[in-house]
Design a protein around this motif. Structure first.
Motif, PDB file in Angstrom:
ATOM      1  N   HIS A 176       2.532  -2.599 -10.621  1.00 53.55           N
ATOM      2  CA  HIS A 176       2.737  -1.655 -11.473  1.00 53.55           C
ATOM      3  C   HIS A 176       2.681  -0.148 -11.089  1.00 53.55           C
ATOM      4  O   HIS A 176       1.410   0.410 -11.820  1.00 53.55           O
ATOM      5  CB  HIS A 176       2.179  -2.046 -12.928  1.00 53.55           C
ATOM      6  CG  HIS A 176       2.995  -3.128 -13.646  1.00 53.55           C
ATOM      7  ND1 HIS A 176       4.224  -3.365 -13.417  1.00 53.55           N
ATOM      8  CD2 HIS A 176       2.401  -4.094 -14.305  1.00 53.55           C
ATOM      9  CE1 HIS A 176       4.425  -4.382 -14.357  1.00 53.55           C
ATOM     10  NE2 HIS A 176       3.289  -4.944 -14.688  1.00 53.55           N
ATOM     11  N   ALA A 193       4.490  11.752  -9.350  1.00 51.64           N
ATOM     12  CA  ALA A 193       3.148  12.554  -9.734  1.00 51.64           C
ATOM     13  C   ALA A 193       2.346  13.105  -8.522  1.00 51.64           C
ATOM     14  O   ALA A 193       1.351  13.656  -8.626  1.00 51.64           O
ATOM     15  CB  ALA A 193       2.439  11.659 -10.714  1.00 51.64           C
ATOM     16  N   CYS A 194       2.586  12.346  -7.484  1.00 54.44           N
ATOM     17  CA  CYS A 194       1.670  12.573  -6.309  1.00 54.44           C
ATOM     18  C   CYS A 194       2.002  13.891  -5.532  1.00 54.44           C
ATOM     19  O   CYS A 194       2.970  14.014  -4.852  1.00 54.44           O
ATOM     20  CB  CYS A 194       2.167  11.433  -5.125  1.00 54.44           C
ATOM     21  SG  CYS A 194       3.813  10.996  -4.771  1.00 54.44           S
ATOM     22  N   ASN A 206       2.765   3.992 -10.804  1.00 58.19           N
ATOM     23  CA  ASN A 206       3.169   5.223 -11.582  1.00 58.19           C
ATOM     24  C   ASN A 206       4.186   5.828 -11.243  1.00 58.19           C
ATOM     25  O   ASN A 206       4.332   6.291 -10.110  1.00 58.19           O
ATOM     26  CB  ASN A 206       1.744   5.792 -12.017  1.00 58.19           C
ATOM     27  CG  ASN A 206       0.795   4.790 -12.820  1.00 58.19           C
ATOM     28  OD1 ASN A 206       1.169   4.279 -13.618  1.00 58.19           O
ATOM     29  ND2 ASN A 206      -0.510   5.197 -12.329  1.00 58.19           N
ATOM     30  N   TYR A 207       4.926   6.306 -12.321  1.00 60.05           N
ATOM     31  CA  TYR A 207       6.168   7.072 -11.993  1.00 60.05           C
ATOM     32  C   TYR A 207       6.334   8.334 -12.987  1.00 60.05           C
ATOM     33  O   TYR A 207       5.242   8.590 -13.758  1.00 60.05           O
ATOM     34  CB  TYR A 207       7.478   6.399 -12.224  1.00 60.05           C
ATOM     35  CG  TYR A 207       7.596   5.158 -11.238  1.00 60.05           C
ATOM     36  CD1 TYR A 207       8.055   5.263 -10.126  1.00 60.05           C
ATOM     37  CD2 TYR A 207       6.888   3.834 -11.583  1.00 60.05           C
ATOM     38  CE1 TYR A 207       8.015   4.421  -9.106  1.00 60.05           C
ATOM     39  CE2 TYR A 207       6.914   2.815 -10.775  1.00 60.05           C
ATOM     40  CZ  TYR A 207       7.504   3.136  -9.383  1.00 60.05           C
ATOM     41  OH  TYR A 207       7.397   2.245  -8.408  1.00 60.05           O
ATOM     42  N   THR A 231       0.853   2.003  -3.253  1.00 55.93           N
ATOM     43  CA  THR A 231      -0.380   2.579  -3.858  1.00 55.93           C
ATOM     44  C   THR A 231      -0.703   3.861  -3.466  1.00 55.93           C
ATOM     45  O   THR A 231      -1.134   4.949  -4.160  1.00 55.93           O
ATOM     46  CB  THR A 231      -1.500   1.795  -2.869  1.00 55.93           C
ATOM     47  OG1 THR A 231      -1.063   0.344  -3.177  1.00 55.93           O
ATOM     48  CG2 THR A 231      -2.906   1.963  -3.683  1.00 55.93           C
ATOM     49  N   ILE A 232      -0.015   4.509  -2.354  1.00 57.19           N
ATOM     50  CA  ILE A 232      -0.398   5.713  -1.892  1.00 57.19           C
ATOM     51  C   ILE A 232       0.734   6.779  -2.740  1.00 57.19           C
ATOM     52  O   ILE A 232       0.009   7.911  -3.255  1.00 57.19           O
ATOM     53  CB  ILE A 232       0.351   6.173  -0.468  1.00 57.19           C
ATOM     54  CG1 ILE A 232      -0.349   5.126   0.607  1.00 57.19           C
ATOM     55  CG2 ILE A 232       0.602   7.701   0.127  1.00 57.19           C
ATOM     56  CD1 ILE A 232      -1.557   5.645   1.091  1.00 57.19           C
ATOM     57  N   PHE A 233       1.824   6.299  -3.064  1.00 53.90           N
ATOM     58  CA  PHE A 233       2.614   7.454  -3.999  1.00 53.90           C
ATOM     59  C   PHE A 233       2.523   7.192  -5.492  1.00 53.90           C
ATOM     60  O   PHE A 233       2.685   7.875  -6.012  1.00 53.90           O
ATOM     61  CB  PHE A 233       4.066   6.931  -3.423  1.00 53.90           C
ATOM     62  CG  PHE A 233       4.379   7.473  -2.182  1.00 53.90           C
ATOM     63  CD1 PHE A 233       4.088   8.915  -1.631  1.00 53.90           C
ATOM     64  CD2 PHE A 233       4.826   6.846  -1.373  1.00 53.90           C
ATOM     65  CE1 PHE A 233       4.550   9.227  -0.546  1.00 53.90           C
ATOM     66  CE2 PHE A 233       5.270   7.030  -0.008  1.00 53.90           C
ATOM     67  CZ  PHE A 233       4.957   8.402   0.531  1.00 53.90           C
ATOM     68  N   GLY A 234       2.293   5.543  -5.696  1.00 59.19           N
ATOM     69  CA  GLY A 234       2.265   5.501  -7.238  1.00 59.19           C
ATOM     70  C   GLY A 234       0.875   5.071  -7.842  1.00 59.19           C
ATOM     71  O   GLY A 234       0.558   4.555  -8.746  1.00 59.19           O
ATOM     72  N   GLY A 235      -0.168   5.070  -6.978  1.00 57.77           N
ATOM     73  CA  GLY A 235      -1.540   4.926  -7.289  1.00 57.77           C
ATOM     74  C   GLY A 235      -1.936   3.292  -7.322  1.00 57.77           C
ATOM     75  O   GLY A 235      -3.483   3.069  -7.257  1.00 57.77           O
ATOM     76  N   LYS A 236      -1.149   2.361  -7.489  1.00 58.22           N
ATOM     77  CA  LYS A 236      -1.618   0.988  -7.399  1.00 58.22           C
ATOM     78  C   LYS A 236      -0.215   0.119  -7.370  1.00 58.22           C
ATOM     79  O   LYS A 236       0.547   0.417  -7.375  1.00 58.22           O
ATOM     80  CB  LYS A 236      -2.300   0.601  -8.653  1.00 58.22           C
ATOM     81  CG  LYS A 236      -1.418   0.694  -9.988  1.00 58.22           C
ATOM     82  CD  LYS A 236      -2.293   0.963 -11.380  1.00 58.22           C
ATOM     83  CE  LYS A 236      -2.313  -0.457 -12.349  1.00 58.22           C
ATOM     84  NZ  LYS A 236      -1.388  -0.632 -13.358  1.00 58.22           N
ATOM     85  N   ASN A 237      -0.375  -0.941  -7.092  1.00 59.40           N
ATOM     86  CA  ASN A 237       0.614  -2.269  -7.228  1.00 59.40           C
ATOM     87  C   ASN A 237       0.069  -3.374  -7.436  1.00 59.40           C
ATOM     88  O   ASN A 237      -1.111  -3.986  -6.797  1.00 59.40           O
ATOM     89  CB  ASN A 237       1.293  -2.336  -5.794  1.00 59.40           C
ATOM     90  CG  ASN A 237       2.285  -3.378  -5.650  1.00 59.40           C
ATOM     91  OD1 ASN A 237       1.977  -4.328  -5.756  1.00 59.40           O
ATOM     92  ND2 ASN A 237       3.727  -2.850  -5.719  1.00 59.40           N
ATOM     93  N   ARG A 293       0.853  -1.256   0.000  1.00 60.10           N
ATOM     94  CA  ARG A 293       0.013   0.034   0.062  1.00 60.10           C
ATOM     95  C   ARG A 293       1.007   1.227   0.084  1.00 60.10           C
ATOM     96  O   ARG A 293       0.405   2.531  -0.459  1.00 60.10           O
ATOM     97  CB  ARG A 293      -1.008   0.059   1.205  1.00 60.10           C
ATOM     98  CG  ARG A 293      -1.895  -1.160   1.120  1.00 60.10           C
ATOM     99  CD  ARG A 293      -2.303  -1.364   2.466  1.00 60.10           C
ATOM    100  NE  ARG A 293      -3.841  -1.526   2.730  1.00 60.10           N
ATOM    101  CZ  ARG A 293      -4.615  -1.627   3.802  1.00 60.10           C
ATOM    102  NH1 ARG A 293      -4.023  -0.944   4.720  1.00 60.10           N
ATOM    103  NH2 ARG A 293      -5.661  -1.722   3.740  1.00 60.10           N
TER     104      ARG A 293
END
Lengths: 362, 573, 225
Positions: free
Chosen positions: B215, B224-225, B217-218, B207-213, B204
């Motif tokens: 894969h 982007a967060c 996002n960067y 998930t907080i910083f990259g939106g999902k796991n 998680r």
């Protein structure tokens, strides 16, 4: 579903006494204490758990990783109480021959009653040399497993739309599951990867309601893929209000405004991200500030650049911008019209002059 | 008795499709061949794409190493474009990297590797009371009561009793190579389930910083967060609290479950010293200070160790064309012209499949036999991964690593030579996980301190627009993945990717032999290993698993040579 | 050379035309804005609803556009000869070749037609009939995405897989076709004004009052239509 082992024995003419004797024998074979006999008898009298064969073909294992993250049901509940995961390379204890034997056994014992979950695409170029398991091609393996299954779940974008390896120019000739499997139902569960609770939910749906879920016109379960991310987005109000992030980390971004103008594909992407959210409801890409990349949609890699809204020219990776092309079309039209207008004027003038001469000659 | 060829395909409980062929003679493995059997050809796909999108493609090299390829990619592009990312972004990426190490190593230990050491069926015979005593003697983990173990055992009994063994079907239960007493087996099975439940929580943080796991996002230029502690739709205290909570849970889990289990299980197997393999180790180094960027004194120091000599460390430079070369003597590729080794920068990958048409029984191991290339450092095979990192760190004199390794050896009562084995790798992975959970906490604290100081910047805007980029440029992003040294190379022409390559950990470890029959690490590690029953390859998978193979990574490295025309029989791997 | 006034454009056609002018203007303007919202508004989201309003206008104009389209389709059956498109009629091809020659300055006079000449007829058929139909169906399909299983999705949902699966591609072509309409308007305006100037036949005003001037000397051209 399948009749129980006990029912089958009775049908074949064995008595209950024979059955209990067999249970005792089985207990001994498994190396268990005698007290286990009644437990085994009970198990064999109840319905078997749904046998599942999980095939990993041309993939990156992100789907398997997502699968084990499911929070409801927990994977342990799924494995111990709901399904019998008889083949899954990523988790199973046996390797090599023993693994293949386990798969064969399920395909024989539960003919017509087992579920196949497929992660990965099927490379068809060059006789399938780009993905072999146990010396056999992905296509052979899939066809064999699918043949007597109750249904095939194409799990993840590789299996539903060939994902990254199918992006232009698709060097290995990857195709999705539905191009290979024809005679049993195929359920597409796209996403790179799909949300854990979505795949678990599809399996649980089948188990609980005893029927395959209803599908959208794109062949995906309505329960998870009925709406676009855009329709349930937590930033939707800012879209409607016309409040957009213009650049990453700008004031709009720090207010959590809509990511439409930095290329968000939420308006064209069907997935449960905005509702179910990821990793037990913590967040999803847009909520965490990154535009949706559209990973559940066919050909999403060829709809990049990621941070703009460009379409692509079919069967290439060449992006084009409809507006840019449109402006060119309009510009050329205006130029053409102007040229035609000038030509009309010139010709008319040339026409009139000799006429004057004629009149003068009269 | 004649030499017998053993084929293990699929090797399960790994990522991807690996085939091992081994020659068995006189109770031992006398030769071994490692073959990667998938290929996806991502490289050709990368051509002409926007470099800011590259991470999303190469991230899909592997869903297990879901974070680290994206990180190497954005680093390579930032290196090419000359972007320095803001401090917050650097800290967030480091937190995400450490998160991946912890999650990945725990999954590997319990779900991919443990069943090589733990006999699940034997756990049925355990005494829950004795199990509870054992558990409490090694850890203060709260779930260690008699009732708890009784419940677990009952669940297991019901499961086995059902006759549907699922993932445990056809396992090597009862094999003489299993050495744990039933109680230790029951405890391990209980923790198998606990780890399964816990691992879904730690991600998680991604998930907080990259939106999902998997894969997440960067973003090239940062993350982007957006951080705004006074907004409800950004990284604020609630989001950070969730990160803190998961970090604390991870610290507890690693200290109370993973590490005690590792030592408990390890102590029963410390005499099983097989699986050493090649004697050279390499680490690129990672998690360096964001200002000095010096990998020699980073959290994981970089360097090379030759012949297991811990008294000397050599420097490694992934940019140096003399140091790193890939050979293809036994890989299904061809080079035009010179058939010798090539640095990734001028690498070429033309498919030349000479293997049998599927279905086949056996590969021609005298010829080419794998989709994996053979990377070498100065002409030598190198092992990469946790063991390499711990050894290089040890030899560099890194305090944290030295204390950790010395303490572990002392606790197990073994010498340094024991590290050069399958078990040594497994031990190193655990020690590294412990270092990473502590690092998670300090990095999280650093992030909070930086935000508190008034810095909320997560993205460097100045070089986002392609018009600000040089016409041509190139960059490297190198780091340490959970499985070892990883480097991504990118060349950018006119705002588009013209060359993209990655040399990944499992390529180093799973490599086939070279022309001089110098074995790859997997192959070398198998040779000399005794097998109780050649039909049941428990010893083989035990050694292979100690490397934590990731074949999707290895078998379709992004090697592109855009100078080559595209035609039907010309692929890049 | 005498000219007589002929009633060409019946009032339903003229109403259709002007309603379409308004609707296409609104649809193009709102459509382009939705594709690229060039100005954004700071403030509180509850206080502004720019995108929402623009999309609402786009959608309302689109429904009227559909109604207008159907109305025109009806009139194609019951209206006068100028309201009809009959490519199967005798002489259609040769008239078409004559029209092309005329526009390429290969013949000086075009066989005078009161309604549309063949090139114009084909252009209208392609853009105003096929083009509009595509915009209507793709638009319905896109709107149908909001209401899965709803009316729009049932009518036009099949458009989405037709264009490569995702609605992304369909959206792009919906966009591109907008520009074809814009280009069409440019050509349309040029040609009617040109016609009016060259032949002085009141082409421009005919769409207001319905009357065009036709030559009555020599043989009657009417038969050719």
């Amino acid at each position: 579903m399948n009749e129980t082992f006990y029912q089958e024995m009775r049908r074949k003419g064995y008595s209950r006494r024979d059955f209990l004797k067999m249970c005792g024998l089985l207990t001994a074979v498994l190396g268990l204490e005698a007290s286990f006999t009644s437990r085994i008898a009970n198990a064999l009298e109840t319905k078997p758990r749904l046998p599942v064969i999980y095939l990993s073909l041309q993939e990156c294992t992100c789907c398997a990783e997502s699968f084990i993250r499911t929070a409801h049901p927990l994977l342990s509940e799924l494995l111990f109480n709901m399904i019998s995961l008889d083949y899954m390379e990523t988790l199973q204890a046996a390797s090599g021959l023993q693994a293949e034997e386990a798969k064969m056994k399920t395909m024989q014992d539960y003919k017509g009653h087992y579920l196949v979950v497929v992660e990965g695409s099927i490379p068809l170029n060059d006789d399938g040399i780009y993905c072999t398991i146990g010396g056999r091609s992905a296509k052979d393996i899939l066809l064999e497993a699918a043949q007597n299954s109750v249904a095939v779940i194409a799990y993840g974008s590789c299996a539903t739309n060939t994902c990254v390896q199918g992006a232009y120019p698709n060097p290995t000739g990857a195709v999705p599951v539905k191009n290979i499997v024809a005679h049993v139902p195929v359920i597409d569960v796209p996403g790179c990867p799909p949300i854990a609770e979505v795949i678990a939910g599809v399996i649980a749906h089948y188990l609980t309601f005893d029927r395959l879920p209803e599908l959208t016109n794109l062949g995906r379960p309505k329960a998870f893929y009925n709406h676009r991310i855009h329709d349930n987005c937590n930033r939707r109000a800012f879209f409607d209000a016309g409040m957009f992030v213009e650049n990453f980390d700008d004031d709009g971004a720090k207010q959590g405004w809509c990511l439409y103008k930095v290329g968000c594909k939420g308006p064209t992407t069907y997935n449960a991200c905005a509702i179910t959210q990821w990793n037990n409801g913590v967040s999803y890409p847009i909520k965490s500030g990154h535009p949706c990349i559209g990973c559940s949609e066919p050909g999403f890699y060829d709809n990049f650049p990621m941070y703009e809204h460009l379409a692509h020219v079919p069967i290439t990776a060449m992006p084009f911008e409809p507006d840019k092309i449109g402006k060119w079309i309009t510009g050329l039209t205006v130029a053409g019209v102007a040229a035609h207008g000038v030509a009309t004027g010139v010709i008319k003038r040339l026409d009139k002059e000799p006429r004057k001469d004629e009149e003068a000659g009269k | 008795m004649a030499v017998q060829r053993i084929v293990v395909d699929p090797i399960t409980r790994i990522e991807g499709h690996l085939r091992i062929e081994a020659d068995f003679d006189n109770g031992k493995i006398v030769n071994a061949f490692s073959s990667g059997t998938t290929f996806r050809g991502l490289e050709k796909i990368m051509e002409g794409r926007d470099p800011r999108d590259a991470w999303a493609f190469v991230q899909r090299i592997c869903g297990v190493c879901t974070h680290i390829h994206a990180i190497a990619s954005v680093q390579a592009v930032e290196d090419a474009l000359g972007i320095t990312i803001p401090k917050n972004a650097d800290l967030i990426r480091k937190i995400m990297t450490a998160t991946q190490f912890v999650q990945d190593h725990v999954i590997h230990f319990y779900h991919l590797h443990a069943l090589d050491w733990v006999d699940v069926v034997s756990a049925l015979k355990a005494d829950p009371k004795a199990t509870s005593t054992l558990a409490q003697s090694i850890s203060n983990y709260p779930k260690s009561s008699v009732g708890y173990f009784t419940d677990i055992q009952n669940t297991l009994k019901g499961f086995v009793g059902s006759g549907q063994l699922g993932i445990f079907a056809n396992g090597y239960w009862g094999h003489p190579a299993y050495k744990l007493p039933p109680e230790a087996n029951l405890m391990a099975v209980a923790h198998y389930l606990e780890a399964l439940e816990w691992q879904k929580d730690i991600v998680r943080i991604h998930t907080i910083f990259g939106g999902k796991n998997p894969h997440p996002n960067y973003l090239v230029g940062g993350m982007a967060c957006a951080i705004n502690i006074d907004n409800d739709n950004t990284i604020n205290m609630e989001r950070l609290d969730l990160v803190a909570r998961e970090i604390n849970k991870a610290i507890d889990f690693v200290n109370q479950v993973y590490i005690p289990d590792l030592f408990a299980i390890g102590s029963f197997y410390k005499d099983w010293g097989f699986g050493g393999g090649v004697t050279n180790y390499m680490s690129y180094g990672s998690l360096a200070d964001d200002k000095t960027r010096n990998t020699k004194d980073a959290v994981f120091p970089g360097g090379i160790i030759l012949n297991r000599d811990l008294s000397k460390v050599m420097d490694v430079d992934p940019r140096d064309p003399e140091q790193i070369k890939e050979v293809i003597d036994h890989s299904w590729y061809d080079y035009t012209g010179d058939k010798g080794g090539r640095h990734p920068w001028n690498g070429e990958t033309t498919v030349k499949y000479t293997g049998p048409k599927p279905p086949y029984q056996q590969l021609d191991t005298a010829g080419k036999y794998s989709w994996i290339k053979t990377p070498q450092w100065m002409g030598k095979s190198m092992e990469v991964g946790p063991l390499a990192r711990m050894l290089v760190g040890y030899a560099r004199g890194n305090d944290v690593i030295k204390t950790s390794v010395d303490g572990a050896l002392q606790k197990l009562g073994v010498g340094k030579e024991s590290l050069f084995s399958a078990l040594g790798r497994t031990l190193a992975r655990g020690l590294e996980t412990k270092i990473m959970v502590d690092y998670l906490k300090t990095t999280y604290d650093a992030l909070l301190a930086n935000i508190k100081a008034g810095d909320s910047k997560v993205f460097e805007q100045s070089k986002w627009d392609p018009s600000t980029w040089p016409k041509t440029c190139q960059g490297v992003g190198f780091t340490e993945a959970p499985r070892g040294a990883l480097a991504h190379y990118v060349k950018i022409d006119n705002g588009k990717v013209s060359l993209y390559q990655a040399v990944v950990p499992t390529t180093w470890n799973a490599a086939p032999e070279d022309q001089q029959h110098q074995k790859g690490p997997y192959e070398a590690a198998l040779i000399g290993t005794p097998m109780a029953d050649p039909q049941k390859p428990l010893e083989i998978i035990r050694i292979i698993h100690s490397f934590d193979p990731c074949i999707a990574c290895a078998a379709h490295i992004i090697d592109v040579n855009t100078g080559e025309p595209l035609n039907d029989n010309h692929f890049f791997y | 050379m005498l000219k007589k006034s002929v009633y060409v454009w019946e009032s339903p056609i003229r109403i259709y035309h002007w309603v379409n002018v308004i609707l296409i203007t609104v649809l193009v303007a709102t459509g382009l804005f939705i594709g690229d919202p060039i100005f954004t508004r700071p403030g509180e989201a509850y206080a502004v609803f720019i995108m929402g309003k623009v999309r609402l206008w786009h959608s309302m104009a689109a429904w009227l556009f559909i109604a207008n389209f159907i109305y025109r389709l009806y009139w194609a059956f019951v209206g006068n000869e100028h309201a009809q498109f009959k490519p199967w009629r005798k002489g259609f091809v040769s008239d078409g070749i004559e029209s092309v020659k005329y526009y390429l300055f290969l013949t000086k006079e075009h066989t005078l037609h009161l309604g549309h000449n063949v090139v114009a007829q084909l252009a209208y058929f392609t853009v105003m009939w096929i083009g509009s139909l595509f915009m209507i169906l793709s638009g319905l399909a896109l709107q149908g995405e909001i209401f899965p299983g709803g009316l729009q999705a049932r009518i036009a949902g099949w458009m989405i897989p037709l264009f490569g699966g995702g609605s992304y591609a369909l959206r792009s072509y919906h966009h591109l076709t907008t520009w074809i309409f814009i280009a069409f308007v440019v050509v349309h305006l040029y040609l009617v004004i040109r016609q009016d100037i060259l032949d002085d036949d009141a082409t421009v005003s005919s769409i207001i009052n319905g009357h065009k001037f036709a030559m009555v000397d020599g043989e009657d051209n009417h038969d050719k239509h």
